[in-house]
Design a protein around this motif. Structure first.
Motif, PDB file in Angstrom:
ATOM      1  N   LYS A  71       0.483  -1.506  -0.142  1.00  0.00           N
ATOM      2  CA  LYS A  71       0.037   0.139  -0.179  1.00  0.00           C
ATOM      3  C   LYS A  71       1.057   1.115   0.329  1.00  0.00           C
ATOM      4  O   LYS A  71       0.940   2.567   0.781  1.00  0.00           O
ATOM      5  N   ALA A  72       1.858   1.212  -0.277  1.00  0.00           N
ATOM      6  CA  ALA A  72       3.127   2.035  -0.673  1.00  0.00           C
ATOM      7  C   ALA A  72       2.349   3.776  -1.487  1.00  0.00           C
ATOM      8  O   ALA A  72       1.422   3.634  -2.596  1.00  0.00           O
ATOM      9  N   ASP A  73       2.905   4.173  -0.724  1.00  0.00           N
ATOM     10  CA  ASP A  73       2.414   6.296  -1.389  1.00  0.00           C
ATOM     11  C   ASP A  73       3.202   6.205  -2.019  1.00  0.00           C
ATOM     12  O   ASP A  73       3.259   7.398  -3.586  1.00  0.00           O
ATOM     13  N   VAL A  74       4.802   6.076  -1.938  1.00  0.00           N
ATOM     14  CA  VAL A  74       5.940   6.971  -3.350  1.00  0.00           C
ATOM     15  C   VAL A  74       6.922   6.326  -2.985  1.00  0.00           C
ATOM     16  O   VAL A  74       7.246   5.084  -1.923  1.00  0.00           O
ATOM     17  N   VAL A  75       7.884   5.835  -4.043  1.00  0.00           N
ATOM     18  CA  VAL A  75       9.074   4.762  -4.657  1.00  0.00           C
ATOM     19  C   VAL A  75      10.200   6.404  -4.664  1.00  0.00           C
ATOM     20  O   VAL A  75      10.058   6.679  -5.431  1.00  0.00           O
ATOM     21  N   VAL A  76      11.550   5.522  -3.781  1.00  0.00           N
ATOM     22  CA  VAL A  76      11.977   6.309  -4.300  1.00  0.00           C
ATOM     23  C   VAL A  76      13.394   5.710  -4.880  1.00  0.00           C
ATOM     24  O   VAL A  76      13.539   4.876  -4.499  1.00  0.00           O
ATOM     25  N   ASP A  77      13.875   6.354  -5.527  1.00  0.00           N
ATOM     26  CA  ASP A  77      15.223   5.441  -6.454  1.00  0.00           C
ATOM     27  C   ASP A  77      16.489   6.098  -6.978  1.00  0.00           C
ATOM     28  O   ASP A  77      16.042   7.347  -7.570  1.00  0.00           O
ATOM     29  N   PHE A  78      17.517   5.607  -6.814  1.00  0.00           N
ATOM     30  CA  PHE A  78      18.510   6.109  -7.230  1.00  0.00           C
ATOM     31  C   PHE A  78      19.378   5.198  -7.496  1.00  0.00           C
ATOM     32  O   PHE A  78      20.226   4.972  -7.296  1.00  0.00           O
ATOM     33  N   ARG A  94       1.357   0.662 -10.874  1.00  0.00           N
ATOM     34  CA  ARG A  94       0.528  -0.113 -10.310  1.00  0.00           C
ATOM     35  C   ARG A  94      -0.125   1.506 -10.070  1.00  0.00           C
ATOM     36  O   ARG A  94      -0.823   1.679  -8.123  1.00  0.00           O
ATOM     37  N   GLY A  95       0.256   2.600 -10.162  1.00  0.00           N
ATOM     38  CA  GLY A  95      -0.557   3.920 -10.135  1.00  0.00           C
ATOM     39  C   GLY A  95       0.228   4.468  -8.437  1.00  0.00           C
ATOM     40  O   GLY A  95      -0.218   5.280  -7.685  1.00  0.00           O
ATOM     41  N   VAL A  96       1.618   4.299  -8.616  1.00  0.00           N
ATOM     42  CA  VAL A  96       2.459   4.829  -6.996  1.00  0.00           C
ATOM     43  C   VAL A  96       3.389   5.467  -7.518  1.00  0.00           C
ATOM     44  O   VAL A  96       4.157   5.852  -8.848  1.00  0.00           O
ATOM     45  N   ALA A  97       3.562   6.738  -7.537  1.00  0.00           N
ATOM     46  CA  ALA A  97       4.191   7.365  -7.020  1.00  0.00           C
ATOM     47  C   ALA A  97       5.731   7.580  -6.894  1.00  0.00           C
ATOM     48  O   ALA A  97       5.908   6.547  -6.551  1.00  0.00           O
ATOM     49  N   LEU A  98       7.243   8.482  -7.421  1.00  0.00           N
ATOM     50  CA  LEU A  98       8.416   8.149  -8.373  1.00  0.00           C
ATOM     51  C   LEU A  98       8.756   9.613  -7.446  1.00  0.00           C
ATOM     52  O   LEU A  98       8.373  10.129  -8.174  1.00  0.00           O
ATOM     53  N   ALA A 117       5.373   9.578 -17.186  1.00  0.00           N
ATOM     54  CA  ALA A 117       4.914  10.669 -15.964  1.00  0.00           C
ATOM     55  C   ALA A 117       3.168  10.905 -16.467  1.00  0.00           C
ATOM     56  O   ALA A 117       2.545  11.431 -15.944  1.00  0.00           O
ATOM     57  N   LYS A 118       3.245  10.842 -17.743  1.00  0.00           N
ATOM     58  CA  LYS A 118       1.166  11.490 -18.389  1.00  0.00           C
ATOM     59  C   LYS A 118       0.580  10.424 -17.340  1.00  0.00           C
ATOM     60  O   LYS A 118      -0.850  10.512 -16.923  1.00  0.00           O
ATOM     61  N   ARG A 119       0.893   8.701 -16.723  1.00  0.00           N
ATOM     62  CA  ARG A 119      -0.229   7.961 -15.835  1.00  0.00           C
ATOM     63  C   ARG A 119       0.693   8.655 -13.917  1.00  0.00           C
ATOM     64  O   ARG A 119      -0.936   8.033 -13.275  1.00  0.00           O
ATOM     65  N   ILE A 120       1.032   9.040 -13.961  1.00  0.00           N
ATOM     66  CA  ILE A 120       1.603   8.871 -12.484  1.00  0.00           C
ATOM     67  C   ILE A 120       2.696  10.334 -12.017  1.00  0.00           C
ATOM     68  O   ILE A 120       3.427  10.811 -13.092  1.00  0.00           O
TER      69      ILE A 120
END
Length: 272
Positions: A71-78, A94-98, A117-120
């Motif tokens: 049930k994540a709100d956001v993924v942080v990626d480096f 999945r509809g999760v912000a990034l 980014a057109k989807r999330i």
């Protein structure tokens, strides 16, 4: 509360993100990843990230599995360009912000990110440091005020292991300087050698240094007749990058789809 998934937690930035998110009261880490096929997959994320204590979250080698039931709100990626684009695809599905701190994208890779980014909602910036982003804004303002009578150069330095050059931050500085001075990308010079002749009017130099364990240094020089202005940011550890990324994570969760940057997060868009 912003339920957060962090990718690449065995790396330097990933482990820093886990440590600082754990210390925050509003960023529960609900998922984590390591690279595909890593022997660390299946272990506790706190131990993988070298926190010295378990986090009660399993590190997976696949983002889809890390998101299952989180049930994540956001993924942080480096992570890296290829891995980040795969993660962006998964987040879009999945509809999760990034939040993306990865640099070194090709134009085609950047186009893929824009498509997702057109989807999330996605925050993507070459440097998540609040200080660096203020320097970028100040560089643009200095260029506008000083105008064409000053010669402009960008110099950056990073550790010997950095894979891309110039840095994404240096390229962002070059981009805003080009815009502020009304010039084009053809005015950018990335190397000088031999009998180059006099410096062409309107040229903007961008140079890279690599060595040692330098976290990151960026200087914009404005050379005038009888005076010189130097605008410098020096990073002494990676915490400020991670803190900026976590600030972006709080901001982007629940936003409308779109491609944002740290100027949006900091409320700097449209300000002079």
């Amino acid at each position: 509360m912003t339920r957060t998934v962090i990718t690449g937690i065995s790396g330097r930035m990933g482990s820093t993100l886990v440590r600082l998110a754990k210390a925050a009261s509003d960023l529960p880490v609900v998922g984590a990843t390591v690279r595909p096929g890593s022997p660390l997959a299946g272990q506790d994320a706190g131990l993988v990230a070298r926190l010295g204590a378990p986090l009660d979250v399993i590190a997976h080698d696949d983002l889809g599995r890390a998101l299952d039931g989180a049930k994540a709100d956001v993924v942080v990626d480096f992570t890296g360009p290829e891995a980040t684009l795969h993660h962006a695809k998964v987040c879009a599905e999945r509809g999760v912000a990034l939040v993306v701190g990865t640099t070194g994208f090709t134009p085609e890779g950047r186009a893929q990110l824009e498509a997702h980014a057109k989807r999330i909602p996605i925050v993507a910036a070459p440097n998540m440091s609040v200080g660096v982003n203020l320097v970028i804004r100040m560089a643009a303002e200095l260029a506008r005020v000083l105008g064409p009578s000053f010669d402009v150069e960008v110099l950056e330095a990073h550790h010997r292991m950095k894979k891309d050059a110039p840095s994404g931050t240096a390229l962002k500085l070059a981009e805003v300087l080009v815009d502020a001075l009304g010039r084009s990308k053809d005015d950018l010079t990335f190397a000088r050698e031999g009998q180059t002749g006099a410096r062409p009017p309107g040229e903007i130099g961008v140079q890279a240094l690599r060595g040692g364990d330098v976290v990151g240094e960026h200087t914009v020089y404005f050379f005038g007749e009888g005076e010189r202005i130097e605008l410098t940011h020096r990073a002494t550890n990676r915490d400020q990058f991670a803190q900026g990324a976590l600030r972006a994570a709080r901001w982007v969760a629940g936003r409308a789809p779109g491609l944002y940057d740290m100027a949006d997060v900091l409320g700097l868009q449209g300000k002079t």
